[in-house]
Design a protein around this motif. Structure first.
Motif, PDB file in Angstrom:
ATOM      1  N   SER A  72       0.815  -1.226   0.000  1.00  0.00           N
ATOM      2  CA  SER A  72       0.000   0.000   0.000  1.00  0.00           C
ATOM      3  C   SER A  72       0.844   1.270   0.000  1.00  0.00           C
ATOM      4  O   SER A  72       0.528   2.254   0.657  1.00  0.00           O
ATOM      5  N   MET A  73       1.951   1.256  -0.758  1.00  0.00           N
ATOM      6  CA  MET A  73       2.779   2.452  -0.877  1.00  0.00           C
ATOM      7  C   MET A  73       2.487   3.208  -2.161  1.00  0.00           C
ATOM      8  O   MET A  73       2.242   4.412  -2.146  1.00  0.00           O
ATOM      9  N   TYR A  74       2.491   2.504  -3.291  1.00  0.00           N
ATOM     10  CA  TYR A  74       2.311   3.161  -4.580  1.00  0.00           C
ATOM     11  C   TYR A  74       0.869   3.006  -5.043  1.00  0.00           C
ATOM     12  O   TYR A  74       0.306   1.901  -4.983  1.00  0.00           O
ATOM     13  N   HIS A  75       0.285   4.095  -5.514  1.00  0.00           N
ATOM     14  CA  HIS A  75      -1.106   4.078  -5.967  1.00  0.00           C
ATOM     15  C   HIS A  75      -1.280   4.838  -7.283  1.00  0.00           C
ATOM     16  O   HIS A  75      -2.370   5.333  -7.563  1.00  0.00           O
ATOM     17  N   GLY A  76      -0.219   4.932  -8.058  1.00  0.00           N
ATOM     18  CA  GLY A  76      -0.284   5.636  -9.328  1.00  0.00           C
ATOM     19  C   GLY A  76      -0.438   4.697 -10.499  1.00  0.00           C
ATOM     20  O   GLY A  76      -0.673   3.492 -10.360  1.00  0.00           O
ATOM     21  N   GLY A 286      -3.033  -8.159 -12.817  1.00  0.00           N
ATOM     22  CA  GLY A 286      -3.745  -7.604 -13.960  1.00  0.00           C
ATOM     23  C   GLY A 286      -4.421  -6.274 -13.680  1.00  0.00           C
ATOM     24  O   GLY A 286      -4.083  -5.545 -12.738  1.00  0.00           O
ATOM     25  N   LEU A 287      -5.412  -5.973 -14.514  1.00  0.00           N
ATOM     26  CA  LEU A 287      -6.087  -4.670 -14.445  1.00  0.00           C
ATOM     27  C   LEU A 287      -6.899  -4.510 -13.158  1.00  0.00           C
ATOM     28  O   LEU A 287      -7.055  -3.393 -12.661  1.00  0.00           O
ATOM     29  N   TRP A 288      -7.446  -5.605 -12.636  1.00  0.00           N
ATOM     30  CA  TRP A 288      -8.232  -5.480 -11.406  1.00  0.00           C
ATOM     31  C   TRP A 288      -7.387  -4.958 -10.263  1.00  0.00           C
ATOM     32  O   TRP A 288      -7.841  -4.159  -9.441  1.00  0.00           O
ATOM     33  N   SER A 293      -6.191  -0.513  -6.598  1.00  0.00           N
ATOM     34  CA  SER A 293      -5.131   0.231  -5.909  1.00  0.00           C
ATOM     35  C   SER A 293      -5.030   1.684  -6.340  1.00  0.00           C
ATOM     36  O   SER A 293      -4.324   2.458  -5.687  1.00  0.00           O
ATOM     37  N   THR A 294      -5.690   2.063  -7.418  1.00  0.00           N
ATOM     38  CA  THR A 294      -5.649   3.458  -7.874  1.00  0.00           C
ATOM     39  C   THR A 294      -7.007   4.130  -7.688  1.00  0.00           C
ATOM     40  O   THR A 294      -7.187   4.944  -6.782  1.00  0.00           O
ATOM     41  N   TYR A 295      -7.972   3.784  -8.516  1.00  0.00           N
ATOM     42  CA  TYR A 295      -9.293   4.405  -8.416  1.00  0.00           C
ATOM     43  C   TYR A 295      -9.985   4.031  -7.108  1.00  0.00           C
ATOM     44  O   TYR A 295     -10.639   4.874  -6.483  1.00  0.00           O
ATOM     45  N   GLY A 296      -9.856   2.759  -6.701  1.00  0.00           N
ATOM     46  CA  GLY A 296     -10.441   2.362  -5.420  1.00  0.00           C
ATOM     47  C   GLY A 296      -9.809   3.101  -4.258  1.00  0.00           C
ATOM     48  O   GLY A 296     -10.495   3.489  -3.303  1.00  0.00           O
TER      49      GLY A 296
END
Length: 466
Positions: A72-76, A286-288, A293-296
């Motif tokens: 849970s460090m990177y979310h880009g 994958g995309l999920w 991790s980004t939009y969520g």
């Protein structure tokens, strides 16, 4: 007269590029300061979505064959990780750390300023054509409503380049300059009727930050109706309706053809981006995994570290039982403002885009000063229309005061221990109030400007001369 006009244009262009070069040199000087003044660690500059340190962490995890979203460090974006990640580890002997990454931010700022300037020129030409079609050019000159000192494009570009928020975001190794460039690229493409470019900018901006998705409405108005102009009813209220419409050089109807082209290109670019992201994350969920991790992460406000927004404090205090309810309230609050503003400002799509950007910069989950730098730069497009805006001096002093007090309050709370979270949250509340006042007074000033044009267009020539 023509020679004098050409000389003035050359002088203005020369001085503009001098200021651009000076802004680049100033950024490089700050980059060479020891540790870049520690701006990368400031919560006003770096957020969980734009932090350079989190980007470097995600790239390090990926190099170890681990998911960049582990821990849970990177979310880009994974694309941003692939493009900018290598620059986080490259070093040049005898040069500051992360110099190459800083140069990318400088280039992004300069490109954004050039696009802002070109878009401002298009808006000015569209505005002049509107005045000519209404036969009120002379009246607006007499009323002092004409462009006087500096063209809106040059003013907006220089405001963006020399805005302290823009400089801080650039020197602080934030990814905000990249996100801002994508938004500006979208508006430039739509204003210039370059549909593939507009679609590309919109897709990339939405992919990086999610909130620019609402800019599809001003983009549709730009492509369908053209750049900002007085309301269509002005042309219909003129004394002789048919005569004015026949003389008008403007397209008063709505064209759906560029909209369909935009939809096609947006789908094409979206598919291309998703395919690249899928390839990049093929081994890591994958995309999920990316969406979660980004939009969520943006929508659920999982990280409650302090920033210049108001959501972190609110959700740190709210009971968990009501958390989901208030998440819906805060996010839907942005959506509730879209349609009323679109109905009222559909004839000024670029100004509508400015209002949308200011609203989601204020209400987004993880705001930073880079978001404010964008809408303050776009405000320069409308320096003439918003000349009568109220509380301008108060707003200027407020922004300066918040910029100075926010680091002080954060230091008293975190490092000195002589304050508490309320100290820092108070500056965030004042900052939000200033943005609300700017949006409200800006919209009011623009509507008053349109009202003045309507009075000039519907008045008799004798009244205009007198």
């Amino acid at each position: 007269m023509q020679k004098m006009g050409k000389q003035k244009n050359k002088t203005a262009s020369f001085s503009f590029w001098n200021w651009v070069i000076a802004s680049i040199i100033f950024r490089l000087i700050l980059i060479y300061f020891p540790k870049n003044l520690n701006l990368a660690s400031r919560p006003e500059v770096s957020t969980p979505l734009t932090s350079f340190r989190r980007l470097a962490e995600g790239y390090w995890l990926k190099q170890l064959s681990m998911s960049p979203y582990a821990g849970s460090m990177y979310h880009g974006s994974p694309l941003l990780l692939s493009l900018l990640g290598p620059l986080t580890v490259k070093r040049i002997e005898g040069q500051p750390n992360h110099l190459l990454y800083s140069l990318v931010s400088v280039i992004a700022d300069v490109v954004s300023a050039i696009l802002i300037r070109a878009t401002g020129k298009n808006l000015r030409l569209a505005y002049l054509r509107s005045l000519e079609s209404l036969d009120i050019v002379q009246q607006t000159k007499a009323s002092g409503e004409f462009f006087k000192i500096l063209s809106p494009g040059d003013a907006a570009a220089l405001i963006y380049l020399w805005n302290p928020f823009t400089i801080v975001a650039c020197v602080g190794l934030s990814t905000s300059p990249i996100e801002n460039m994508a938004v500006i690229l979208c508006l430039y493409g739509a204003c210039s009727r370059l549909v593939p470019l507009a679609a590309f900018g919109w897709v990339i901006a939405t992919h990086l930050s999610l909130y620019p998705a609402i800019l599809i409405i001003p983009v549709i108005f730009l492509l369908g109706c053209g750049p900002d102009a007085p309301p269509r009813k002005l042309f219909l209220q003129k004394n002789n309706k048919e005569e004015v419409l026949s003389k008008s050089k403007l397209r008063l109807g709505f064209s759906w053809r560029p909209i369909t082209h935009f939809a096609f290109w947006a789908l094409l670019w979206s598919a291309y981006v998703l395919v690249l992201c899928g390839i990049s994350l093929k081994q890591f969920g994958g995309l999920w995994e990316m969406f979660k991790s980004t939009y969520g992460f943006i929508l659920t406000v999982e990280d409650l570290s302090p920033n210049i927004g108001v959501l972190w404090y609110f959700f740190a205090e709210v009971f968990d039982f009501f958390r989901n309810f208030f998440l819906i309230v805060f996010h839907v609050n942005i959506l509730f403002m879209i349609m009323p503003l679109a109905i009222r400002l559909h004839h000024r799509p670029c100004f509508l885009a400015f209002v949308y950007i200011a609203i989601f910069s204020m209400l987004k989950s993880y705001p930073s000063v880079g978001d404010s730098a964008l809408y303050l730069g776009l405000l320069g497009w409308f320096v003439n229309e918003l000349a009568d805006i109220q509380f301008s001096f108060f707003l200027f002093c407020g922004y300066v005061g918040v910029s100075l007090l926010s680091p002080v309050m954060h230091t008293l709370w975190i490092w000195r221990g002589t304050g508490n979270a309320n100290f820092y949250f108070a500056t965030a509340m004042v900052y939000a109030c200033l943005q609300i006042i700017l949006v409200v007074e800006g919209v009011s000033a623009m509507l008053n400007h349109d009202r003045k044009l309507r009075n000039l267009a519907t008045s008799k020539p004798q009244d205009a001369k007198s």
